[in-house]
Enzyme design. Structure first.
Site, PDB file in Angstrom:
ATOM      1  N   CYS A   1      26.898 -13.800  -4.024  1.00 18.25           N
ATOM      2  CA  CYS A   1      26.677 -13.347  -5.398  1.00 18.25           C
ATOM      3  C   CYS A   1      27.602 -14.062  -6.370  1.00 18.25           C
ATOM      4  O   CYS A   1      27.648 -13.706  -7.552  1.00 18.25           O
ATOM      5  CB  CYS A   1      26.876 -11.832  -5.491  1.00 18.25           C
ATOM      6  SG  CYS A   1      28.527 -11.285  -5.025  1.00 18.25           S
TER       7      CYS A   1
ATOM      8  N   GLN B   1      20.093  -2.280  -3.284  1.00 19.95           N
ATOM      9  CA  GLN B   1      19.881  -3.365  -4.235  1.00 19.95           C
ATOM     10  C   GLN B   1      19.061  -2.899  -5.431  1.00 19.95           C
ATOM     11  O   GLN B   1      18.056  -2.201  -5.272  1.00 19.95           O
ATOM     12  CB  GLN B   1      19.169  -4.524  -3.551  1.00 19.95           C
ATOM     13  CG  GLN B   1      20.011  -5.247  -2.510  1.00 19.95           C
ATOM     14  CD  GLN B   1      20.998  -6.230  -3.122  1.00 19.95           C
ATOM     15  OE1 GLN B   1      21.152  -6.297  -4.340  1.00 19.95           O
ATOM     16  NE2 GLN B   1      21.677  -6.985  -2.288  1.00 19.95           N
TER      17      GLN B   1
ATOM     18  N   CYS C   1      22.810  -7.754 -21.109  1.00 16.62           N
ATOM     19  CA  CYS C   1      22.206  -9.069 -20.851  1.00 16.62           C
ATOM     20  C   CYS C   1      22.950 -10.108 -21.676  1.00 16.62           C
ATOM     21  O   CYS C   1      23.379  -9.823 -22.788  1.00 16.62           O
ATOM     22  CB  CYS C   1      20.727  -9.085 -21.240  1.00 16.62           C
ATOM     23  SG  CYS C   1      19.700  -7.901 -20.341  1.00 16.62           S
TER      24      CYS C   1
ATOM     25  N   CYS D   1      15.495   0.253 -22.306  1.00 10.16           N
ATOM     26  CA  CYS D   1      16.155  -0.954 -21.808  1.00 10.16           C
ATOM     27  C   CYS D   1      15.093  -1.786 -21.114  1.00 10.16           C
ATOM     28  O   CYS D   1      14.453  -1.317 -20.168  1.00 10.16           O
ATOM     29  CB  CYS D   1      17.280  -0.591 -20.845  1.00 10.16           C
ATOM     30  SG  CYS D   1      17.999  -2.024 -20.010  1.00 10.16           S
TER      31      CYS D   1
ATOM     32  N   CYS E   1      14.861  -7.525 -27.006  1.00  9.89           N
ATOM     33  CA  CYS E   1      15.593  -6.260 -27.020  1.00  9.89           C
ATOM     34  C   CYS E   1      16.167  -5.991 -28.408  1.00  9.89           C
ATOM     35  O   CYS E   1      16.866  -6.848 -28.971  1.00  9.89           O
ATOM     36  CB  CYS E   1      16.721  -6.284 -25.995  1.00  9.89           C
ATOM     37  SG  CYS E   1      17.759  -4.804 -26.013  1.00  9.89           S
TER      38      CYS E   1
ATOM     39  N   ASP F   1      27.476 -11.547   3.871  1.00 13.57           N
ATOM     40  CA  ASP F   1      27.046 -11.156   2.529  1.00 13.57           C
ATOM     41  C   ASP F   1      28.227 -10.479   1.848  1.00 13.57           C
ATOM     42  O   ASP F   1      28.253  -9.263   1.667  1.00 13.57           O
ATOM     43  CB  ASP F   1      25.839 -10.207   2.627  1.00 13.57           C
ATOM     44  CG  ASP F   1      25.337  -9.768   1.262  1.00 13.57           C
ATOM     45  OD1 ASP F   1      25.686 -10.410   0.254  1.00 13.57           O
ATOM     46  OD2 ASP F   1      24.601  -8.758   1.207  1.00 13.57           O
TER      47      ASP F   1
ATOM     48  N   CYS G   1      24.646  -4.899 -27.251  1.00 18.49           N
ATOM     49  CA  CYS G   1      24.832  -4.461 -25.869  1.00 18.49           C
ATOM     50  C   CYS G   1      25.414  -5.587 -25.024  1.00 18.49           C
ATOM     51  O   CYS G   1      25.108  -6.753 -25.239  1.00 18.49           O
ATOM     52  CB  CYS G   1      23.485  -4.012 -25.306  1.00 18.49           C
ATOM     53  SG  CYS G   1      23.486  -3.672 -23.547  1.00 18.49           S
TER      54      CYS G   1
ATOM     55  N   GLU H   1      30.975  -3.123   8.883  1.00 15.74           N
ATOM     56  CA  GLU H   1      31.234  -2.787   7.477  1.00 15.74           C
ATOM     57  C   GLU H   1      32.484  -1.927   7.421  1.00 15.74           C
ATOM     58  O   GLU H   1      32.686  -1.050   8.270  1.00 15.74           O
ATOM     59  CB  GLU H   1      30.037  -2.036   6.892  1.00 15.74           C
ATOM     60  CG  GLU H   1      30.264  -1.407   5.545  1.00 15.74           C
ATOM     61  CD  GLU H   1      30.610  -2.426   4.476  1.00 15.74           C
ATOM     62  OE1 GLU H   1      31.648  -2.244   3.820  1.00 15.74           O
ATOM     63  OE2 GLU H   1      29.858  -3.393   4.308  1.00 15.74           O
TER      64      GLU H   1
ATOM     65  N   TYR I   1      29.782  -7.664   6.747  1.00 18.89           N
ATOM     66  CA  TYR I   1      29.573  -6.995   5.453  1.00 18.89           C
ATOM     67  C   TYR I   1      28.170  -6.377   5.408  1.00 18.89           C
ATOM     68  O   TYR I   1      27.417  -6.592   4.461  1.00 18.89           O
ATOM     69  CB  TYR I   1      29.731  -7.978   4.294  1.00 18.89           C
ATOM     70  CG  TYR I   1      31.032  -8.754   4.268  1.00 18.89           C
ATOM     71  CD1 TYR I   1      32.211  -8.170   3.819  1.00 18.89           C
ATOM     72  CD2 TYR I   1      31.076 -10.084   4.662  1.00 18.89           C
ATOM     73  CE1 TYR I   1      33.400  -8.888   3.775  1.00 18.89           C
ATOM     74  CE2 TYR I   1      32.260 -10.809   4.623  1.00 18.89           C
ATOM     75  CZ  TYR I   1      33.412 -10.213   4.173  1.00 18.89           C
ATOM     76  OH  TYR I   1      34.582 -10.928   4.128  1.00 18.89           O
TER      77      TYR I   1
END
Length: 540
Positions: free
Chosen positions: A493, A368, A152, A244, A143, A466, A149, A418, A397
């Site tokens: 996550c 997602q 990443c 990107c 990149c 989740d 940036c 939820e 969730y």
């Protein structure tokens, strides 16, 4: 550009408004809970007050002149250190006479020369000046704006190295935070590994580029017209971007065309300091399977000058766009979306598939961002649920019902809960879209709704969670322990809160059998994991 911060991932919970650097280059440099101790190549915990490294030499001011008394280095000192690990933020970690230094851009196994930039009592930050000895995992980041940036963090690391590090990050958190018995590679011949947790290799991508289906680009202005791209690390200064490498190419093309047309028509950009100007963000969504695209113009007010001409030019230039919407956000905030959304042209949704399940994607609905790996993640979730078609499953969730609908293909009945009403509306619509009648959704907090279901006689064979980055609500964990499902599948996550919650479930009579890391966000520090837990019958 990657907005993978799932603190906003409470699924509208999920109107995530993190600055679009990764969308989340934090301005705070203090390590988080999962930053220290860090992932070392050996996988062992390394503490800031550990023994000094061999081969470390320092020059500059003497120890006694250190800003904080007793530190071996001071600000502006230069020193050569070995990098023995990498922390949660992707910074290399080394030692100067036992003092921990975090070095952006350094990789485990490297010897580097650094300049000390900031010192605290137990750790400091240093700037990479020279790579004396490079890691075999070091590569050139492709990149052109990678160094500017915040999107990443680890493009300078080989993809194989990234996958190995993410697995080790999960292992380290399970051991350090959860105090869990993890089967590490060197344990294969030991006798006490029968109940140890297996952490499988990270499931990566065959092509770990151009995987993002959503772009959220802040807009600014220069003398040459509109600019749009990413916030520089730790700031709200916009770096203009033409491409990107983790975005789908069509997202780049749409953003570029919107900037070009807007500049030609004299569209003004929003100014955070003055609160004036019209265009705040350009949001683009790409359906990988169907090819449909949605464009959302986030504006500081309802009125759009030259609206018809702008829409006509966009439609002519980008024929695959099936929906052009406007979101109005007049608040002086860094939250991307406001409360009002309207259709300027086309449909109010676009459609895409994950596996065999179809989803309607609206301007503000959570979906997602990596559909290829989402199918991998959900496939592993279904595998760990161990469904035969006779089970009752609760999806806590549940968001817009993505996992619920995957599970419903293999279960007798699925219940999703939820806390966000709009997400449940989307979930019900998606169930109808797929003609799935064995799934029901309810609005509310899982820890409130699930006990009520139990009172109604609903018993779960499997519970899937989740949660957002903060992990499960303690009351939900208590509810799971009270309901005693045969299996729990935990989609995470955040390795640190995963480890914390697994400890609670293990103490309550469950055994974690296996954890699979899944690389949803290549070239960033983020890693998803799926954990399978079974009820330990010996606990009663």
């Amino acid at each position: 550009m990657s907005n993978t911060n799932r603190s906003g991932r409470g699924k509208n919970r999920r109107n995530s408004a993190a600055p679009q650097g990764k969308g989340k280059a934090s301005s705070s440099r203090q390590p988080s809970q999962s930053t220290r101790p860090f992932s070392s190549q050996s996988g062992k915990e390394v503490r800031p007050n550990g023994a000094s490294l061999s081969g470390v030499r320092s020059k500059g001011r003497a120890r006694e002149s250190a800003t904080i008394e007793g530190l071996p280095v001071s600000k502006n000192d230069e020193t050569v250190i070995e990098i023995i690990g990498m922390n949660h933020d992707g910074e290399g970690v080394g030692r100067a006479d036992g003092y921990t230094l975090f070095v952006q851009g350094a990789l485990p196994g490297e010897t580097v020369r650094v300049r000390v930039m900031k010192t605290k009592k137990q750790y400091g930050y240093a700037k990479l000046l020279e790579i004396v000895k490079a890691s075999p995992d070091r590569v050139s980041a492709p990149c052109p704006i990678y160094d500017q940036c915040g999107g990443c963090q680890i493009q300078h690391m080989s993809y194989a190295g990234q996958l190995a590090w993410k697995r080790q990050l999960v292992i380290d958190n399970l051991q350090r935070i959860g105090k869990l018995n993890v089967l590490v590679d060197s344990d294969t011949n030991e006798e006490d590994t029968e109940h140890a947790i297996r952490v499988l290799p990270t499931m990566g991508m065959d092509e770990p580029w151009r995987y993002r289906n959503k772009a959220q680009v802040p807009i600014g202005v220069t003398e040459g017209g509109l600019v749009g791209g990413f916030y520089a690390k730790g700031s709200h200064r916009i770096i203009d971007m033409e491409t990107c490498l983790i975005q789908h190419e069509h997202n780049d093309e749409v953003v570029a065309k919107v900037k070009e047309i807007g500049s030609h028509l004299g569209i003004s950009a929003y100014n955070e300091e003055t609160g004036r100007g019209l265009l705040r963000h350009v949001v683009v969504k790409k359906a990988f399977r169907t090819g449909e695209m949605m464009l959302v113009l986030v504006t500081n007010g309802r009125d759009i000058q030259h609206k018809d001409e702008w829409i006509g030019s966009i439609r002519e230039a980008i024929p695959q766009v099936a929906s052009i919407c406007q979101n109005v956000n007049k608040k002086q905030t860094n939250v991307i979306f406001g409360d009002e959304t309207r259709v300027l042209w086309g449909r109010d949704v676009i459609y895409d598939f994950i596996g065999d399940v179809q989803f309607a994607i609206s301007p503000r609905s959570f979906y997602q961002v990596n559909p290829v790996q989402t199918e991998v993640l959900y496939g592993k979730t279904v595998e760990y649920a161990g469904l035969s078609g006779k089970e009752t499953v609760i999806d806590a969730y549940c968001g817009i019902g993505t996992i619920s609908l995957f599970l419903a293909q293999h279960a007798d009945q699925v219940y999703g809960v939820e806390i966000v009403p709009e997400a449940i509306e989307d979930a019900r619509s998606n169930a109808m879209l797929n003609e799935m009648k064995n799934v029901k959704f309810e609005v509310g907090a899982s820890e409130d709704v699930i006990p009520r279901w139990k009172e109604q006689g609903i018993e779960a064979d499997v519970i899937v969670v989740d949660p957002p980055r903060k992990g499960c609500d303690p009351r939900l964990l208590d509810t799971i322990l009270e309901m005693k499902p045969e299996r729990v599948v935990y989609v995470s996550c955040n390795p640190s809160t995963l480890a914390r919650d697994l400890r609670v479930l293990e103490d309550g009579g469950y055994r974690t059998v296996e954890v699979t890391p899944v690389d949803m966000f290549p070239h960033t520090v983020h890693v998803e994991s799926v954990a399978m837990l079974v009820r330990d019958v010996t606990e009663g």
